[in-house]
Write an enzyme that holds these catalytic residues in place. Structure first.
Site, short mmCIF file in Angstrom:
data_model
loop_
_atom_site.label_atom_id
_atom_site.label_comp_id
_atom_site.label_asym_id
_atom_site.label_seq_id
_atom_site.Cartn_x
_atom_site.Cartn_y
_atom_site.Cartn_z
N THR A 1 41.54 25.51 22.29
CA THR A 1 40.61 26.16 23.23
C THR A 1 41.14 27.52 23.67
O THR A 1 41.01 27.91 24.83
CB THR A 1 40.30 25.26 24.46
OG1 THR A 1 40.22 23.90 24.05
CG2 THR A 1 38.95 25.65 25.08
N ARG B 1 42.19 22.90 28.53
CA ARG B 1 41.06 22.43 29.32
C ARG B 1 41.51 21.78 30.62
O ARG B 1 40.71 21.16 31.32
CB ARG B 1 40.22 21.44 28.51
CG ARG B 1 39.65 22.03 27.23
CD ARG B 1 38.80 21.02 26.50
NE ARG B 1 38.47 21.46 25.16
CZ ARG B 1 37.79 20.74 24.27
NH1 ARG B 1 37.36 19.54 24.60
NH2 ARG B 1 37.54 21.22 23.07
N LYS C 1 38.35 26.62 11.54
CA LYS C 1 37.86 25.41 12.20
C LYS C 1 36.33 25.48 12.24
O LYS C 1 35.78 26.42 12.83
CB LYS C 1 38.43 25.34 13.62
CG LYS C 1 37.73 24.38 14.56
CD LYS C 1 38.35 24.48 15.95
CE LYS C 1 37.53 23.78 17.01
NZ LYS C 1 38.17 23.81 18.33
N GLU D 1 47.09 19.04 18.91
CA GLU D 1 46.44 20.18 19.55
C GLU D 1 46.23 19.87 21.03
O GLU D 1 45.41 19.03 21.39
CB GLU D 1 45.08 20.46 18.89
CG GLU D 1 44.31 21.59 19.55
CD GLU D 1 42.88 21.72 19.07
OE1 GLU D 1 42.05 22.27 19.82
OE2 GLU D 1 42.59 21.24 17.94
#
Length: 207
Positions: free
Chosen positions: A68, A44, A128, A40
Site C-alpha cells: 500500500t 494500513r 501487481k 507484505e
C-alpha cells in the site's frame, strides 16, 4: 534479488494488516514455518513500520516488504524500517522515480493494458494486477499474455484458496497476493498453528 526472484519465493504473498506490533513476529514465524517467506506488511495501520522493523530483526528467514505504498515518503520510511521490497496499488511518476532510486524489487499496481505498458516503459516488467477479480481476473491475464508476453504479474484482490490455483497456472503469473492466510480471528486468538497450516496449504497449490 530482483522482482522476478521475489515472485519465486512463495506461491502466495500474504497481504498483512498488522494491528498489534507484539503479534507481528509470532505471525511472521507462523507463516515461515508453513513455507511462506515473502511477507507484505501493508501501510494500513499505525503499527506497520514497527512491525516491519521487528520482523526484519527477529525473523531472519522472512523476506519482509511493504505494501500500500502511495508516496515516495512512505517508501523511504519503509526502507528505513527494513523493508526489502515494495508493493503499490498504482503508480505515479514520482513513485516510479523513488522506486527506481531505491533499488529494491517494486511491484506497481496496474488495472489496464495501458497502465501495464506505462509501468513497463518505466522499467517495471513485474507488476501487481489490482484489484484482480474486479478488473477481469484470470481471464484478463490470459488475454494479456499474447500482446504483453514479457510482463509477469502478482495478481491481488479477491483471490482466495478456491481460485488461487487457477491464477498460478497462468504462464504470466509468478505468485498471487491474498489475505486469507492471516484471518483476523486466528490472529486475534494467537492461533499460530492455524496460520501455519494455511501457509502449508498455500505452498501446496499447483504451480
Amino acid at each position: 534479488m530482483n522482482a522476478l526472484e521475489l515472485l519465486a519465493y512463495s506461491p502466495v504473498m500474504p497481504v498483512i494488516v498488522i494491528q498489534d506490533t507484539e503479534s507481528a513476529v509470532d505471525l511472521a514465524r507462523a507463516l515461515v514455518t508453513g513455507g511462506i517467506r515473502s511477507l507484505e506488511i501493508t501501510l494500513r495501520s499505525p503499527a506497520a513500520l514497527d512491525a516491519i522493523r521487528a520482523i526484519r530483526d527477529q525473523v531472519p528467514d522472512a523476506l519482509v516488504g511493504v505494501g500500500t505504498v502511495r508516496t515516495p515518503g512512505q517508501l523511504d520510511a519503509a526502507l528505513q524500517a527494513g523493508a526489502c521490497f515494495g508493493v503499490s496499488p498504482g503508480l505515479t511518476p514520482a513513485l516510479a522515480r523513488a522506486a527506481q532510486a531505491a533499488g529494491i524489487p517494486f511491484l506497481p499496481g496496474v488495472a489496464t493494458a495501458s497502465e501495464a505498458m506505462q509501468a513497463a516503459d518505466w522499467g517495471f516488467t513485474v507488476q501487481k494486477l489490482f484489484p484482480a477479480e474486479a478488473v477481469g481476473g484470470a481471464a484478463l491475464l490470459k488475454a494479456w499474455h499474447g500482446p504483453l508476453p514479457d510482463l509477469r504479474f502478482c495478481p491481488t484482490g479477491g483471490i482466495h484458496a478456491g481460485n488461487a490455483a487457477g491464477y498460478l497456472a497462468l504462464p504470466n503469473v509468478g505468485c498471487v497476493g491474498g489475505s486469507w492466510l492471516t484471518p483476523a480471528q486466528a490472529v486475534a486468538e494467537r492461533d499460530w498453528d492455524a496460520i501455519t497450516q494455511l501457509a502449508r496449504q498455500a505452498c501446496a497449490l499447483a504451480r
